[in-house]
Design a protein around this motif. Structure first.
Motif, mmCIF file in Angstrom:
data_model
loop_
_atom_site.group_PDB
_atom_site.id
_atom_site.type_symbol
_atom_site.label_atom_id
_atom_site.label_comp_id
_atom_site.label_asym_id
_atom_site.label_seq_id
_atom_site.Cartn_x
_atom_site.Cartn_y
_atom_site.Cartn_z
ATOM 1 N N SER A 87 42.601 66.528 27.129
ATOM 2 C CA SER A 87 41.271 66.512 26.521
ATOM 3 C C SER A 87 40.204 66.787 27.578
ATOM 4 O O SER A 87 40.276 66.276 28.702
ATOM 5 N N ASP A 138 47.840 69.215 25.731
ATOM 6 C CA ASP A 138 47.305 67.936 25.253
ATOM 7 C C ASP A 138 46.391 67.258 26.268
ATOM 8 O O ASP A 138 46.407 66.033 26.421
ATOM 9 N N ALA A 153 44.139 72.431 25.730
ATOM 10 C CA ALA A 153 44.694 71.887 24.487
ATOM 11 C C ALA A 153 46.201 72.126 24.393
ATOM 12 O O ALA A 153 46.939 71.297 23.840
#
Length: 436
Positions: free
Chosen positions: A382, A380, A377
């Motif tokens: 996923s 960024d 995370a």
């Protein structure tokens, strides 16, 4: 070639695995070639390094010479076939042949990937053909479809297995459970791998072919140095087994695609091992075979499959080009030259979007999964799936990400390696195909 003379005179540079088969086909199929071309095709010289070297075929008496420079400079040579490989003296000989009015057929992927524009410019200046179907994927017709058949379409992606040695090795690791070294040794025993397999297993050969494919598909100049490259020497039996658990297989892929950039589409070109779903057409390509998967806006998805190397298959592609070039000479025309009008920029690998499969040896304690998820995370990235294998000292997390920039994924892996709860990141591999 004088006016009204329909006799084509051919010189061959090199008489190794490919060159010897070119000589054989020119000799054995002389009558058929004459009928297809529209005039006799005469072999007038074969340049070699040593006259007394053992050869797979018998070269007609009086044709062998060690003077390659003199052969390509002859006024009566209409077509020069270059199958010696490497950068020099091949480049100088091809340029000399064009300068002296001969058309050229070459199988030299390394030279085309490093300095293709120089050769294309020389061919245009001389108003002669430069054909190179045999430079990529052996007997498989892929250069001409990209160069001519799909010239009215917009190609968006080319995905291929373009090196038979690495495909054989990875196939044996998947089907027979072999380790890398064991599979490489078998490939060498069968003649699929050289004594020094570096060019194949480290991806240099595939990167040169990827540069040629990207240049053709996207009408832009792409060199081998523009292609991101990873080989297969670090692929382990555990990687292959993990792919199998996912319903996937590991392949060395050449991937060329159009990607959005700040000023329009950019070319992304890369070669690396990747996991692909077993449902993908390329997953079924076995042993030393090659296949190239092309996606375009109008034609949709196309796949080209066949033997990607070897003397006879490669010679088949050379002869196909030779027939076309010879027909052009008799008709007083030229085929398609270089198409680089789009002049698209090459996208840095860090900006290319990929998915990752990451295997992590971790401490088996509360909070580990959350900490690993936070690392993804933080950049960024996923997570698509995560599973734990083993317990205690054998605890391992296997994470598959959604697509993200390669730079973000690399930064994530680096952060994982620095975490106290992570004993080792044991495997990092990109994932192609399926959902992003």
């Amino acid at each position: 070639m004088s006016e009204g003379d329909k006799r084509l005179r051919v010189a061959v540079l090199g008489c190794g695995a490919v060159g010897s088969q070119v000589v054989r086909l020119l000799t054995e199929q002389r009558d058929d070639l004459a009928a297809r071309v529209g005039g006799p095709v005469d072999l007038v010289g074969v340049a070699v390094r040593r006259l007394d070297a053992p050869r797979d075929v018998e070269v007609p008496e009086g044709l062998l010479t060690t003077d390659a420079s003199g052969l390509v400079a002859r006024d009566d040579v209409d077509v020069v076939v270059e199958v010696i490989g490497g950068i020099e003296p091949a480049r100088s000989l091809i340029l000399s042949a064009l300068d002296n009015g001969a058309s050229v057929v070459t199988a030299n992927k390394a030279l085309l990937a490093e300095d293709g524009p120089t050769l294309f410019e020389a061919a245009a200046k001389a108003e002669r053909d430069l054909y190179y179907e045999a430079a990529v994927a052996g007997a498989i017709p892929i250069v001409r479809p990209l160069r001519e058949s799909l010239a009215g379409d917009k190609v968006t992606r080319v995905l291929g297995i373009v090196n038979g040695t690495t495909n054989f090795i990875l196939d044996k690791m998947d089907t027979a459970g072999s380790g890398f070294s064991e599979a490489l040794e078998e490939a060498q025993e069968l003649g699929y791998a050289e004594a020094d397999p570096t060019a194949d297993v480290e991806g240099f050969d595939a990167a040169a072919k990827a540069a040629i494919l990207a240049s053709l598909a996207f009408h832009s100049r792409v060199t081998a140095s523009d292609v991101y490259r990873e080989g297969i020497s670090e692929v382990t039996a555990a990687d292959v087994a993990s792919a199998r658990d996912m319903g996937a297989v590991v392949k060395l892929l050449a991937i060329c695609e159009l990607r959005p950039g700040p000023n329009g589409d950019q070319v992304a070109a890369r070669v690396h091992p990747a996991m692909i779903p077993r449902s993908h057409p390329l997953a079924s390509v076995r042993e030393a075979y090659n296949a190239v998967f092309v996606e375009s806006e109008a034609a949709g998805q196309l796949m080209f499959y066949g033997p990607g190397a070897g003397g006879s298959p490669t010679a088949s592609a050379v002869l196909g080009d030779l027939v076309t070039v010879a027909r052009n000479r008799l008709a007083g025309t030229r085929g398609a030259g270089e198409s680089a009008y789009a002049d698209r920029a090459v996208q840095p690998m860090g900006e290319t979007r990929t998915r990752y499969h990451v295997a992590i040896d971790v401490d088996d304690r509360a909070g580990v999964l959350a900490a690993v998820a936070n690392a993804f995370a933080d950049h960024d990235v996923s997570i698509q799936t995560v599973r734990q294998e083993g317990r205690g000292a054998d605890a391992q997390l296997v994470v598959v990400s959604h697509a993200a920039s390669d730079a973000a994924l690399s930064a994530t892996v680096q952060q994982l390696r620095e975490m106290e709860i992570v004993r080792e990141v044991t495997s990092v591999m990109r994932v192609e195909g399926g959902e992003e």
